[in-house]
Design an enzyme around this catalytic site. Structure first.
Site, PDB file in Angstrom:
ATOM      1  N   LYS A   7      17.985  12.253  38.677  1.00  0.00           N
ATOM      2  CA  LYS A   7      19.258  11.952  38.000  1.00  0.00           C
ATOM      3  C   LYS A   7      19.969  10.799  38.712  1.00  0.00           C
ATOM      4  CE  LYS A   7      21.506  15.575  40.740  1.00  0.00           C
ATOM      5  NZ  LYS A   7      21.923  16.985  40.745  1.00  0.00           N
ATOM      6  N   ARG A 105      29.734  26.968  38.278  1.00  0.00           N
ATOM      7  CA  ARG A 105      29.777  25.632  37.690  1.00  0.00           C
ATOM      8  C   ARG A 105      29.156  25.708  36.292  1.00  0.00           C
ATOM      9  NH1 ARG A 105      26.941  20.649  40.853  1.00  0.00           N
ATOM     10  NH2 ARG A 105      25.080  21.553  39.930  1.00  0.00           N
ATOM     11  N   TYR A 233      42.303  -9.730  52.505  1.00  0.00           N
ATOM     12  CA  TYR A 233      43.509  -9.391  51.748  1.00  0.00           C
ATOM     13  C   TYR A 233      44.517  -8.623  52.583  1.00  0.00           C
ATOM     14  CZ  TYR A 233      41.077 -10.753  47.462  1.00  0.00           C
ATOM     15  OH  TYR A 233      40.427 -11.455  46.482  1.00  0.00           O
ATOM     16  N   MET A 282      36.269  -6.676  46.623  1.00  0.00           N
ATOM     17  CA  MET A 282      35.404  -6.256  45.519  1.00  0.00           C
ATOM     18  C   MET A 282      33.948  -6.656  45.757  1.00  0.00           C
ATOM     19  SD  MET A 282      35.615  -7.098  41.460  1.00  0.00           S
ATOM     20  CE  MET A 282      37.257  -6.460  41.245  1.00  0.00           C
TER      21      MET A 282
END
Ligand SMILES: *Cc1c(COP(=O)(O)O)cnc(C)c1O
Length: 337
Positions: A7, A105, A233, A282
């Site tokens: 997954k 769950r 930043y 980023m």
């Protein structure tokens, strides 16, 4: 039997590449979380049975079309799947029934196991390939008693199911840390995800598995700072002396979260540690290489088999699972055989 959990892009590694490789090695089963993940594997030519751990009823037709075997975990999804299977004129479509033994769950309650099994034994559209449950704390030494209760409950469920269904489907309970810490509870099949890459969460230290994943980068540019110069930043890092700072092409959009930076998390260059300074951007991070003899274009290791992903994750107060699955698709993956 061995089921490989692939997954979340195979834990960030590339699901198609990993699944095709494991298929050659002869794994018995794959699991994905969602139907679309299974569709991608089928479209890439994967033929091995695929269990879908958390299918959404809106995609049930697709599951049948692509021969993806759903987990049915409640009356609602069981009814919905039988309805779709009947509409599509299926006979004995393979499904997996999940029971809740304490994780709370997904899963039918254990009390219902015999009744559900009896109902399923009358059903022609589907057939139960396996029954399973999931451990809540198999990596946690403080929760041994709880885990042993879960194992006991699952054994009882299997017996009740067999008596209601008339035969015993495959049984499976353990994820990677279940296999490592509770080797007596492997039943008929194990479901390993993180262990495929050598991370095993073994209680009490170092296991037998060898971590295999590396994340490498390069130095894009080097800046020489004077005392008082700042980096990045919000000027989050201010040099308290002359410093040498290198910029790397990896940022929070690549999965190096904002919990790193400002001294949290280190990368290495020629086996020397370089702390991440300032705020994570980023697309970039900056590292302090004042004490390292390096140049623009040099290789940088974020994690590798020695300074592992588990290590790097821990420094950012998270776990290897989150770190690996957050790595963006713009980072190039390469399988080294
Ligand atoms: C993700 C998952 C696994 C695999 O767990 P690992 O700890 O990665 O081995 C096994 N079973 C279920 C139900 C899962 O959701």
């Amino acid at each position: 039997m061995f089921l490989a959990v692939v997954k979340a892009f195979a834990y960030g590694s590339d699901d198609v590449v990993v699944a095709k490789y494991l298929e050659k090695l002869g794994v018995d089963y794959f699991a994905v979380a969602y139907i679309e993940e299974g569709v991608a594997l089928r479209k890439a030519g994967v033929k091995t049975p695929i269990l879908v751990l958390h299918p959404q009823p809106i995609n049930f037709r697709k599951a049948i079309e692509f021969n993806l075997e759903p987990t049915l975990y409640s009356e609602r999804v069981l009814k919905a799947f039988i309805a779709t299977a009947a509409e599509m004129k299926q006979k004995k479509f393979p499904v997996h029934i999940k029971f809740n033994t304490g994780l709370n769950r997904l899963g039918f309650q254990n009390k219902a196991s015999k009744r559900i099994a009896f109902g399923l034994s009358k059903e022609n559209t589907i057939k139960v390939k396996s029954i399973f449950s999931h451990l809540a704390a198999s990596e946690d030494s403080e929760e041994r008693a709880f885990t042993l209760r879960q194992i006991g409950r699952f054994s009882e469920i299997c017996e009740a199911f067999e008596s209601g269904y008339g035969k015993l489907p495959l049984r499976h309970l353990c994820n990677t840390s279940g296999v490592v810490n509770y080797p007596g509870a492997t039943f008929d099949m194990v479901r390993c995800g993180i262990g495929l890459y050598g991370y095993d969460n073994r209680i009490g230290g170092c296991g037998d598995l060898l971590p295999v994943l590396s994340l490498k980068s390069v130095i894009s540019q080097i800046h020489k700072l004077k005392k008082g110069d700042s980096v990045g930043y919000n000027r989050a890092y201010v040099a308290d002396a002359k410093k040498t700072i290198a910029t790397l092409p990896l940022g929070h959009a690549d999965g190096i979260g904002r919990q790193y930076g400002n001294g949290v998390g280190c990368v290495s260059i020629q086996n020397q540690k370089a702390p991440i300074v300032g705020n994570v951007c980023m697309d970039m991070i900056m590292i302090d290489v004042s004490d390292i003899d390096c140049q623009e274009g040099d290789h940088v290791v974020v994690f590798d088999p020695v300074t592992t992903a588990e290590h790097f994750a821990e420094s950012g107060k998270t776990i290897s699972y989150e770190l690996l699955t957050a790595l963006s698709r713009r980072i190039k993956r390469r399988l080294v055989e």
